[in-house]
Design an enzyme around this catalytic site. Sequence first.
Site, PDB file in Angstrom:
ATOM      1  N   TYR A 130       0.857  -1.086  -0.047  1.00  0.00           N
ATOM      2  CA  TYR A 130      -0.020   0.040   0.097  1.00  0.00           C
ATOM      3  C   TYR A 130       0.839   1.246  -0.014  1.00  0.00           C
ATOM      4  O   TYR A 130       2.188   1.223  -0.572  1.00  0.00           O
ATOM      5  CB  TYR A 130      -1.031  -0.208   1.556  1.00  0.00           C
ATOM      6  CG  TYR A 130      -2.270   0.839   1.128  1.00  0.00           C
ATOM      7  CD1 TYR A 130      -2.894   1.065   0.088  1.00  0.00           C
ATOM      8  CD2 TYR A 130      -2.601   1.426   2.230  1.00  0.00           C
ATOM      9  CE1 TYR A 130      -4.000   1.607   0.327  1.00  0.00           C
ATOM     10  CE2 TYR A 130      -3.788   2.371   2.190  1.00  0.00           C
ATOM     11  CZ  TYR A 130      -4.415   2.406   1.137  1.00  0.00           C
ATOM     12  OH  TYR A 130      -5.565   3.317   1.111  1.00  0.00           O
ATOM     13  N   ARG A 184      -5.108   9.483 -11.697  1.00  0.00           N
ATOM     14  CA  ARG A 184      -4.450  10.181 -10.786  1.00  0.00           C
ATOM     15  C   ARG A 184      -4.133   9.274  -9.844  1.00  0.00           C
ATOM     16  O   ARG A 184      -4.770   9.109  -8.709  1.00  0.00           O
ATOM     17  CB  ARG A 184      -5.677  10.968 -10.415  1.00  0.00           C
ATOM     18  CG  ARG A 184      -4.920  12.327  -9.163  1.00  0.00           C
ATOM     19  CD  ARG A 184      -6.165  12.559  -8.085  1.00  0.00           C
ATOM     20  NE  ARG A 184      -6.640  11.495  -7.436  1.00  0.00           N
ATOM     21  CZ  ARG A 184      -6.041  11.077  -6.339  1.00  0.00           C
ATOM     22  NH1 ARG A 184      -5.016  11.692  -5.872  1.00  0.00           N
ATOM     23  NH2 ARG A 184      -6.740   9.935  -5.778  1.00  0.00           N
ATOM     24  N   LYS A 202      -5.565  -2.577  -3.015  1.00  0.00           N
ATOM     25  CA  LYS A 202      -6.627  -2.044  -2.259  1.00  0.00           C
ATOM     26  C   LYS A 202      -7.479  -3.252  -2.075  1.00  0.00           C
ATOM     27  O   LYS A 202      -7.858  -3.370  -0.604  1.00  0.00           O
ATOM     28  CB  LYS A 202      -7.451  -1.082  -3.013  1.00  0.00           C
ATOM     29  CG  LYS A 202      -7.058   0.294  -3.171  1.00  0.00           C
ATOM     30  CD  LYS A 202      -7.389   1.271  -2.009  1.00  0.00           C
ATOM     31  CE  LYS A 202      -6.981   2.621  -2.123  1.00  0.00           C
ATOM     32  NZ  LYS A 202      -7.398   3.319  -0.761  1.00  0.00           N
ATOM     33  N   GLU A 274     -11.369   4.069  -7.685  1.00  0.00           N
ATOM     34  CA  GLU A 274     -10.065   4.415  -7.101  1.00  0.00           C
ATOM     35  C   GLU A 274      -9.213   5.264  -7.986  1.00  0.00           C
ATOM     36  O   GLU A 274      -9.014   4.740  -9.123  1.00  0.00           O
ATOM     37  CB  GLU A 274      -9.402   3.361  -6.637  1.00  0.00           C
ATOM     38  CG  GLU A 274      -7.893   3.296  -6.081  1.00  0.00           C
ATOM     39  CD  GLU A 274      -8.314   3.949  -4.470  1.00  0.00           C
ATOM     40  OE1 GLU A 274      -7.374   4.420  -4.251  1.00  0.00           O
ATOM     41  OE2 GLU A 274      -9.530   3.754  -3.830  1.00  0.00           O
ATOM     42  N   ASP A 275      -8.758   6.495  -7.530  1.00  0.00           N
ATOM     43  CA  ASP A 275      -7.841   7.224  -8.559  1.00  0.00           C
ATOM     44  C   ASP A 275      -8.277   7.500  -9.770  1.00  0.00           C
ATOM     45  O   ASP A 275      -7.400   7.721 -10.789  1.00  0.00           O
ATOM     46  CB  ASP A 275      -6.593   6.413  -8.377  1.00  0.00           C
ATOM     47  CG  ASP A 275      -5.694   6.594  -7.186  1.00  0.00           C
ATOM     48  OD1 ASP A 275      -6.125   6.955  -6.257  1.00  0.00           O
ATOM     49  OD2 ASP A 275      -4.828   5.743  -6.989  1.00  0.00           O
ATOM     50  N   ASP A 297     -13.209   5.715  -2.826  1.00  0.00           N
ATOM     51  CA  ASP A 297     -12.426   5.956  -1.586  1.00  0.00           C
ATOM     52  C   ASP A 297     -11.422   7.145  -1.374  1.00  0.00           C
ATOM     53  O   ASP A 297     -11.224   7.614  -0.306  1.00  0.00           O
ATOM     54  CB  ASP A 297     -11.558   4.554  -1.447  1.00  0.00           C
ATOM     55  CG  ASP A 297     -10.624   4.604  -0.371  1.00  0.00           C
ATOM     56  OD1 ASP A 297     -11.355   4.349   0.867  1.00  0.00           O
ATOM     57  OD2 ASP A 297      -9.413   4.378  -0.396  1.00  0.00           O
ATOM     58  N   ASP A 298     -11.058   7.820  -2.629  1.00  0.00           N
ATOM     59  CA  ASP A 298     -10.172   9.026  -2.577  1.00  0.00           C
ATOM     60  C   ASP A 298     -11.126  10.103  -1.855  1.00  0.00           C
ATOM     61  O   ASP A 298     -10.539  11.069  -1.228  1.00  0.00           O
ATOM     62  CB  ASP A 298      -9.789   9.225  -3.790  1.00  0.00           C
ATOM     63  CG  ASP A 298      -9.156   8.479  -4.464  1.00  0.00           C
ATOM     64  OD1 ASP A 298      -8.058   7.781  -3.893  1.00  0.00           O
ATOM     65  OD2 ASP A 298      -9.608   7.828  -5.710  1.00  0.00           O
ATOM     66  N   ASN A 437       0.839  11.403  -0.471  1.00  0.00           N
ATOM     67  CA  ASN A 437       1.421  10.260  -0.618  1.00  0.00           C
ATOM     68  C   ASN A 437       2.303  10.462  -1.861  1.00  0.00           C
ATOM     69  O   ASN A 437       1.620  11.059  -3.131  1.00  0.00           O
ATOM     70  CB  ASN A 437       0.653   8.974  -0.529  1.00  0.00           C
ATOM     71  CG  ASN A 437      -0.051   8.842   0.782  1.00  0.00           C
ATOM     72  OD1 ASN A 437       0.706   8.893   1.941  1.00  0.00           O
ATOM     73  ND2 ASN A 437      -1.601   8.568   0.792  1.00  0.00           N
TER      74      ASN A 437
END
Length: 607
Positions: A130, A184, A202, A274-275, A297-298, A437
């Site tokens: 992760y 992203r 994830k 995600e992303d 989730d972001d 991150n």
Amino acid sequence: MSFFRILNCGVTRLTATRKPQTEQNQNCIQRRANSSQDPIRVPIEIVFSDKFNKALAFTLEERQRLCIHGLLPACVRTYDEQMLAIQSNFESFDTNVAKYRYLRALRQGYERLYFQFVSKNITKVLPIIYTPTVGLACTVYGMLYRGMTGIHITKHDRGHMKQVLSNWPHRNSVKAVCVTDGERILGLGDLGANGMGITVGKMELYTALAGIPPSTLMPICLDVGTNNKSLHEDPLYIGLRDERIKGDEYISFVDEFMESVVDTFGPETLIHFEDFATPNAFMFLNRYKDCYCHFNDDIQGTAAVGLAGFLGIERITKKPLEEHVIVFAGAGSAIMGISQLVKTELMSRGLSEANAVKNLYVLDQTGVLTKESKNIPKIFADFAKDMKPIKTLEQLVEQVKPSIIMGATASAGLFTEKIIRTMAKNHERPGIFALSNPTNKSECTAEQAYKFSDGKAIFSSGSPFPPVEFNGKRLTPGQANNCFAYPGLVLGTMIVMATRMPVEIFLLAAHELSDFPTDEDLAMGRVYPQIMQANEVVLKIGIKVAQYLIENGYAKRSLDPDNLEDCIATDSYNLEYGCSMAETWKYPKMRPNPCPSTIQKKPCDKK
């Protein structure tokens, strides 16, 4: 069969069709063996497949009966011995990317052994599979690629997405998918098809932290091209070397994907975004809110974790959250999600919308959002202040004197010494959240936060920082890690087969997470649990989420809210191997078949 149930030993199913070995059968097998004929075999590619491979844990009897004796050395390893061997290999690598590569090979060859190791060593392994290492791994994913890890759907698969999804080996058991288009990836930008590494990581935490069987999970990458020119020229890039599709073509592509998922796997299939780029992430979140069981989730997972940190500050300072002045640095999906959930939390306490956002300031690349700012995202319209423009974060901190500052900008060093010292001058326990991150993108380090605040800061970061010694005191940074929230949210949603994921469950997750640290933790300035406690936190959140969904009519699976923990335990992925042989049992002695010569002919049989 229960929702998550998988066989304790898959090889058992494969061998269960063999006939009981009577003495006659035994003799027949022995004669065949003596005559150099092959005995009845389980296909070796199944015995050694990632699902069933026990490596050196196969017992001698299993090796003989499965016809793999001699293919392994004589040693039979215990669980502890296997863990020692893996840990020795894991720690022998000098770089985190090398450790990541080793774990990927382990995952693809020995599924249960892999999750045993991750579960037992979560503190060491989490930063590898992760954040922060997974981001770096995605930048070189083409070099690390070793085989199938998920489904890739390209822009050329329009009209055939159901067929592509149906190619997944475990298509009959899929209950959740995690999807990215790679635009992203963390703070690293557009990585295209290399984003598959994020969805894999994830979903592995679904299993490692929430006990959700991997056979029910499918990582997906939507390969719609990439605008990253360096990837177009990278000979090891694994995706399409085209520009990204956009506009109506892009939206209709994702629409077809969503329809194909529920048509293939069922309407209760959980879809985890995600992303995605921030504008697209919010657009899809709103576009599908009344149609599918989905979340981002972001935006939402990060929001739950961010709000939990603020509630922790509230516990430490004994000062109501509505009295804190909070500055958000950045205007991406993370800050959008967190600021909106904070607003929702304050309004749930009885504040009007205007009063809920009164002490919340947002600063983007152009400066603080004011009534005079141009092109303000609609979601931030209520946050724009009636004040003179302020261009820099240092000026804003000096003027509004925030007690909490949160950054998600991917701008290393944004929280300068002056900013931190100003906050420490104005507040006894300032809250500093550097969420970006990977680690080298963090707005400040833990050491800087503690040093510049004279040890007063309550510091948390997105990626892990080691403890800091300051004035003879050991200060342990908190980690605002999404892994505390989203596996529990997913667990609670999946266990009851929920039709939607309402905003209330993200508030609930934030409160459960903020309540977990003890008074001793808070006294040390730590507002988040330690990573080694993640399993406990996830279970706690999962139970509360499931209870809420049942009580508020979102659940399609009828469960007793008071018995959820037992139900979750029953349905969880079993880390133990179990026996690889078919179960046997004894029969009483049965009457022999009559000899044909003793059977009397009936009158009608006579000619």
